[in-house]
Enzyme design. Structure first.
Site, mmCIF file in Angstrom:
data_model
loop_
_atom_site.group_PDB
_atom_site.id
_atom_site.type_symbol
_atom_site.label_atom_id
_atom_site.label_comp_id
_atom_site.label_asym_id
_atom_site.label_seq_id
_atom_site.Cartn_x
_atom_site.Cartn_y
_atom_site.Cartn_z
ATOM 1 N N CYS A 140 99.628 -0.850 -14.530
ATOM 2 C CA CYS A 140 99.072 -1.080 -15.870
ATOM 3 C C CYS A 140 100.122 -1.310 -16.949
ATOM 4 C CB CYS A 140 98.204 0.114 -16.263
ATOM 5 S SG CYS A 140 96.839 0.388 -15.142
HETATM 6 N N1 LIG Z 1 95.239 2.184 -11.364
HETATM 7 C C1 LIG Z 1 94.967 2.602 -12.573
HETATM 8 O O1 LIG Z 1 95.303 3.739 -12.929
HETATM 9 C C2 LIG Z 1 94.209 1.735 -13.573
HETATM 10 C C3 LIG Z 1 93.764 2.309 -14.768
HETATM 11 C C4 LIG Z 1 93.042 1.553 -15.680
HETATM 12 C C5 LIG Z 1 92.789 0.214 -15.398
HETATM 13 N N2 LIG Z 1 93.247 -0.360 -14.248
HETATM 14 C C6 LIG Z 1 92.899 -1.743 -14.008
HETATM 15 O O2 LIG Z 1 91.860 -1.797 -13.037
HETATM 16 C C7 LIG Z 1 91.994 -2.960 -12.215
HETATM 17 C C8 LIG Z 1 92.074 -2.570 -10.746
HETATM 18 O O3 LIG Z 1 93.225 -1.770 -10.547
HETATM 19 P P1 LIG Z 1 93.405 -0.824 -9.291
HETATM 20 O O4 LIG Z 1 94.569 0.057 -9.609
HETATM 21 O O5 LIG Z 1 92.113 -0.192 -8.900
HETATM 22 O O6 LIG Z 1 93.803 -1.916 -8.181
HETATM 23 P P2 LIG Z 1 93.850 -1.716 -6.561
HETATM 24 O O7 LIG Z 1 94.803 -2.716 -6.071
HETATM 25 O O8 LIG Z 1 94.031 -0.270 -6.251
HETATM 26 O O9 LIG Z 1 92.389 -2.092 -6.102
HETATM 27 C C9 LIG Z 1 91.863 -3.361 -6.164
HETATM 28 C C10 LIG Z 1 90.949 -3.567 -4.974
HETATM 29 O O10 LIG Z 1 90.322 -4.833 -5.138
HETATM 30 C C11 LIG Z 1 90.245 -5.447 -3.860
HETATM 31 N N3 LIG Z 1 90.092 -6.893 -4.067
HETATM 32 C C12 LIG Z 1 91.024 -7.814 -4.385
HETATM 33 N N4 LIG Z 1 90.459 -9.017 -4.534
HETATM 34 C C13 LIG Z 1 89.148 -8.861 -4.302
HETATM 35 C C14 LIG Z 1 88.043 -9.735 -4.299
HETATM 36 N N5 LIG Z 1 88.182 -11.045 -4.577
HETATM 37 N N6 LIG Z 1 86.832 -9.225 -4.005
HETATM 38 C C15 LIG Z 1 86.692 -7.911 -3.715
HETATM 39 N N7 LIG Z 1 87.702 -7.027 -3.704
HETATM 40 C C16 LIG Z 1 88.904 -7.503 -3.992
HETATM 41 C C17 LIG Z 1 91.522 -5.039 -3.157
HETATM 42 O O11 LIG Z 1 91.389 -5.148 -1.751
HETATM 43 C C18 LIG Z 1 91.653 -3.582 -3.628
HETATM 44 O O12 LIG Z 1 90.982 -2.693 -2.752
HETATM 45 C C19 LIG Z 1 93.231 -3.675 -12.744
HETATM 46 O O13 LIG Z 1 92.824 -4.623 -13.688
HETATM 47 C C20 LIG Z 1 94.002 -2.589 -13.438
HETATM 48 O O14 LIG Z 1 94.835 -3.098 -14.455
HETATM 49 C C21 LIG Z 1 93.925 0.393 -13.310
#
Ligand SMILES: NC(=O)c1ccc[n+]([C@@H]2O[C@H](COP(=O)([O-])OP(=O)(O)OC[C@H]3O[C@@H](n4cnc5c(N)ncnc54)[C@H](O)[C@@H]3O)[C@@H](O)[C@H]2O)c1
Length: 428
Positions: free
Chosen positions: A260
């Site tokens: 992030c």
């Molecule tokens: N990790 C954090 O603490 C956090 C906090 C707030 C916001 N975010 C935001 O949330 C979003 C997700 O982050 P995350 O940390 O959960 O990512 P992550 O990589 O842990 O998870 C994303 C998931 O999406 C799946 N994926 C990818 N492309 C896909 C598709 N086309 N269809 C279905 N699934 C698909 C991946 O296989 C993975 O399991 C990002 O935009 C991030 O900036 C993350």
């Protein structure tokens, strides 16, 4: 009610559990078949997510994972939590959002809510995502289906911050979309914070992350300045934070990490260009924070020099690969930059992280894939010329580190209060 949550990662999986535990049937959708299989077998692949919680909702029939996007026709709401990385040239890569939009659009039921949670620039929901949803579904947002943006606020491994109690900002494409989104999220989240549009909600999330990036940069800069003056930044922060108003502590470190804070601010920088606007604070914070691993290297050079050693040929241990303490998330961790910089300078590098036993293949650091954490014992540790503490996991015994090694570069103040030898610890 049945909802689909797309993207079962650090954000999507806890949200699945929260809805499933709130009397809602949840369909988890992910393109990663291994994740789907693991969840359906009641296993968690994220360390701080209790596998028994997954197993319980699977057993109760309230949660099922799948890779079949046609099943979107079963649900009344779709929540999208897919990655939003930066491209090689540091431009936003919203391809995961658009791909998801294309995959779900043909199967959307009339009246369904689509809510985006991935962090992104203002306009993504009502321009980019809306475009692919409308063309793929032949329906209109705000008329045939509801559209909203509601940013995730996740603080991994912080036991005080439970998803259910963290207030959730929601912006709708229309007033009716907002009402629908409130009704859906209200099932699982206690406090909702409605705002006037998707763009305000998108901008609010960016403000939160830019605020952190800028303040961390400020404290990193002060660390370097005070260090030159012989003043310990950690003691300064302890003193300053006794002020009961108008101050909030931020702590220095070896650079930004995670999915992030190093990434999201640049989503705004890119979008601001469209409006002929500059984001100077964001750029400056980025420069200072990305310079931090170099500062750590220069302090390590000083530390080795004091022992009459060169970096070239030295054995260097990076302690902590995860980007923050007590998690197994090592995405964009500055520890990788440290590994690279030491290696470029001829050092023999290794790492220790109790939560990352082996480095998985990543897009950013493919050359480190397969490397294994050393095993924590005296014989393995005493061979290192310098140990750089990059992450202060609580599970590490820092007194043993002090007892078993001679030269420690500490970026996290992890050695504070321990029995150390004079000249053994170098703060960086
Ligand atoms: N990790 C954090 O603490 C956090 C906090 C707030 C916001 N975010 C935001 O949330 C979003 C997700 O982050 P995350 O940390 O959960 O990512 P992550 O990589 O842990 O998870 C994303 C998931 O999406 C799946 N994926 C990818 N492309 C896909 C598709 N086309 N269809 C279905 N699934 C698909 C991946 O296989 C993975 O399991 C990002 O935009 C991030 O900036 C993350």
């Amino acid at each position: 009610m049945k909802v689909a949550i797309v993207g079962l990662g650090y954000v999507g999986l806890p949200l699945c559990l929260q809805f499933a535990q709130s009397d809602t049937e949840v369909l988890g959708l992910d393109i990663d078949a291994a994740k789907v299989e693991s969840l359906n077998a009641g296993r968690s692949y994220i360390r701080h997510i209790d596998p028994s919680a997954v197993a319980e909702v699977v057993r109760a029939g309230r949660f099922q994972a799948s890779s079949d996007f046609r099943r979107v026709q079963e649900v009344e709401a779709v929540i999208i939590c897919v990655p939003t990385p930066l491209s090689k040239n540091r431009d936003p890569d919203i391809s995961y959002i658009l791909e998801t939009g294309r995959a779900i659009a043909p199967w959307l039921r009339k009246g369904c809510l689509v809510s985006l949670e991935s962090t992104t620039y203002p306009g993504t929901t009502d321009e980019d995502l809306r475009g692919v949803l409308e063309s793929g579904s032949k329906m209109k947002a705000g008329i045939d289906f509801h559209l909203a943006f509601s940013p995730e606020r996740e603080d991994p491994a912080n036991p005080d911050n439970k998803l259910v109690t963290i207030p959730k900002v929601i912006g709708g494409f229309s007033p009716a979309c907002l009402e629908r989104a409130k009704a859906v999220y209200g099932r699982a989240i206690k406090t909702l914070v409605p705002v006037s549009s998707c763009r305000v909600a998108e901008a609010a999330k960016l403000l939160e992350n830019i605020f952190r990036s800028v303040n961390i940069a400020l404290i990193n800069e002060l660390k370097v300045v005070y260090q030159a003056m012989g003043i310990d930044i950690w003691e300064v922060i302890q003193a300053a934070k006794t002020k009961p108003f108008g101050f909030m502590p931020f702590y220095p470190g070896p650079g930004l990490g995670g999915h992030c804070i190093p990434i999201d601010p640049f989503y705004l920088t890119w979008k601001a260009r469209e409006y002929s606007q500059n984001t100077r604070f964001i750029e400056l914070a980025g420069q200072i924070n990305t310079a931090m691993p170099h500062y750590v290297i220069s302090r390590s050079v000083e530390a080795l020099n004091a022992c009459r050693k060169a970096v070239n040929g030295s054995r260097v241990l990076i302690l902590g690969l995860a980007y923050k303490p007590n998690v197994d998330d090592e995405r964009s961790s500055p520890s990788y930059v440290l590994l690279d910089l030491f290696k470029e300078r001829g050092a023999e590098v290794a790492y220790y992280d109790p939560f990352v036993p082996v480095i998985r293949p990543t897009r950013e650091h493919p050359h480190w894939a397969g490397m294994r954490s050393i095993v924590w014992n005296r014989a393995n540790l005493e061979v290192f010329d310098v140990v750089v503490i990059a992450t202060n996991h609580q599970a590490v015994n820092y007194q043993e580190l002090a007892d078993w090694t001679n030269c420690i570069v500490d970026t996290r103040n992890a050695m504070a209060g321990l029995k150390i030898k004079p000249g053994q610890v170098w703060k960086a």
